[in-house]
Design a protein around this motif. Structure first.
Motif, PDB file in Angstrom:
ATOM      1  N   ASN A  42      50.743   0.618  18.003  1.00 50.01           N
ATOM      2  CA  ASN A  42      50.321  -0.307  16.958  1.00 50.01           C
ATOM      3  C   ASN A  42      48.991   0.239  16.440  1.00 50.01           C
ATOM      4  N   VAL A  43      49.067   0.993  15.332  1.00 48.88           N
ATOM      5  CA  VAL A  43      47.885   1.663  14.789  1.00 48.88           C
ATOM      6  C   VAL A  43      46.821   0.648  14.386  1.00 48.88           C
ATOM      7  N   ALA A  44      47.229  -0.470  13.790  1.00 44.29           N
ATOM      8  CA  ALA A  44      46.279  -1.474  13.291  1.00 44.29           C
ATOM      9  C   ALA A  44      45.435  -2.080  14.412  1.00 44.29           C
ATOM     10  N   LYS A  45      46.001  -2.241  15.599  1.00 44.02           N
ATOM     11  CA  LYS A  45      45.276  -2.844  16.718  1.00 44.02           C
ATOM     12  C   LYS A  45      44.512  -1.821  17.556  1.00 44.02           C
ATOM     13  N   SER A  46      44.717  -0.531  17.291  1.00 41.67           N
ATOM     14  CA  SER A  46      44.093   0.537  18.069  1.00 41.67           C
ATOM     15  C   SER A  46      42.779   0.970  17.435  1.00 41.67           C
ATOM     16  N   LYS A  47      41.904   1.547  18.274  1.00 43.45           N
ATOM     17  CA  LYS A  47      40.604   2.040  17.795  1.00 43.45           C
ATOM     18  C   LYS A  47      40.441   3.483  18.256  1.00 43.45           C
ATOM     19  N   TYR A  48      40.215   4.376  17.295  1.00 47.96           N
ATOM     20  CA  TYR A  48      40.048   5.793  17.586  1.00 47.96           C
ATOM     21  C   TYR A  48      38.633   6.229  17.217  1.00 47.96           C
ATOM     22  N   SER A  49      37.916   6.810  18.182  1.00 43.96           N
ATOM     23  CA  SER A  49      36.578   7.311  17.919  1.00 43.96           C
ATOM     24  C   SER A  49      36.450   8.690  18.554  1.00 43.96           C
ATOM     25  N   PRO A  50      36.401   9.787  17.800  1.00 46.43           N
ATOM     26  CA  PRO A  50      36.471   9.766  16.339  1.00 46.43           C
ATOM     27  C   PRO A  50      37.921   9.659  15.873  1.00 46.43           C
ATOM     28  N   GLY A  51      38.098   9.318  14.633  1.00 38.46           N
ATOM     29  CA  GLY A  51      39.421   9.267  14.025  1.00 38.46           C
ATOM     30  C   GLY A  51      39.771  10.624  13.481  1.00 38.46           C
ATOM     31  N   PRO A  52      40.770  10.706  12.679  1.00 37.63           N
ATOM     32  CA  PRO A  52      41.641   9.615  12.270  1.00 37.63           C
ATOM     33  C   PRO A  52      42.746   9.372  13.297  1.00 37.63           C
ATOM     34  N   PRO A  53      43.346   8.190  13.257  1.00 33.42           N
ATOM     35  CA  PRO A  53      44.445   7.902  14.181  1.00 33.42           C
ATOM     36  C   PRO A  53      45.716   8.623  13.756  1.00 33.42           C
ATOM     37  N   PRO A  54      46.664   8.759  14.670  1.00 36.34           N
ATOM     38  CA  PRO A  54      47.961   9.316  14.272  1.00 36.34           C
ATOM     39  C   PRO A  54      48.696   8.332  13.370  1.00 36.34           C
TER      40      PRO A  54
END
Length: 164
Positions: A42-54
């Motif tokens: 669930n990309v919307a609920k995930s947090k990526y630091s640094p991004g970008p998310p998959p």
């Protein structure tokens, strides 16, 4: 003569019962493992630091021996696809990881029925740690990833998966 035949038949039944019972117990324990199954990011609920998310990720977790077989299919932010795979036991030993730019081995530890820890290494050096916690209802899995990404940057990701 009947007595030895009956004794032999009883011995066969007892041995089969023990063997089949152990197999059923193992299958039952694996079936009750809340991580077993297919999970979608669930990309919307995930947090990526640094991004970008998959763009997307699907995890398929299957029971294997005293551990698991995991296949991860990712559509990266740039649209390229990556598939990683491993089969490992929950014994803290290193097992091969294929398809990853970050690591070449994984080791697993079970913390409790809903929590596991994975350590990824490249050339024997820890690259990242992954803590996976399945919700009490078994519908969500939070994955905390700490370490370095493929570009060598420090990362701290909280990734949310939903069971399919």
């Amino acid at each position: 003569m009947r007595s030895p035949k009956r004794a032999w038949a009883l011995a066969v039944v007892v041995v089969l019962g023990v063997v089949l019972g152990a197999g059923i117990e193992r299958l039952s324990a694996q079936a009750s493992d809340p991580r077993i199954g297919t999970w979608k990011l669930n990309v919307a609920k995930s947090k990526y630091s640094p991004g970008p998310p998959p763009q997307s990720q699907t995890l398929k977790i299957e029971p294997s021996g005293q551990g698991e077989k995991v296949t991860s299919d990712v559509v990266n932010a740039d649209g390229t696809r990556t598939t990683t795979e491993y089969t490992a036991n929950f014994d803290g030993k290193d097992y091969p990881l294929t398809g990853s730019q970050i690591a070449d081995t994984v080791s697993l530890k079970r913390i409790d029925a809903r929590t596991t820890e994975r350590t990824d290494k490249k050339g024997g050096t820890v690259a990242q740690t992954i803590r996976r916690v399945v919700s009490a209802d078994g519908k969500m899995m939070n994955v905390i990833v700490k370490g370095k990404n493929a570009q060598g940057q420090e990362m701290s990701n909280v990734v949310v998966f939903e069971k399919q």
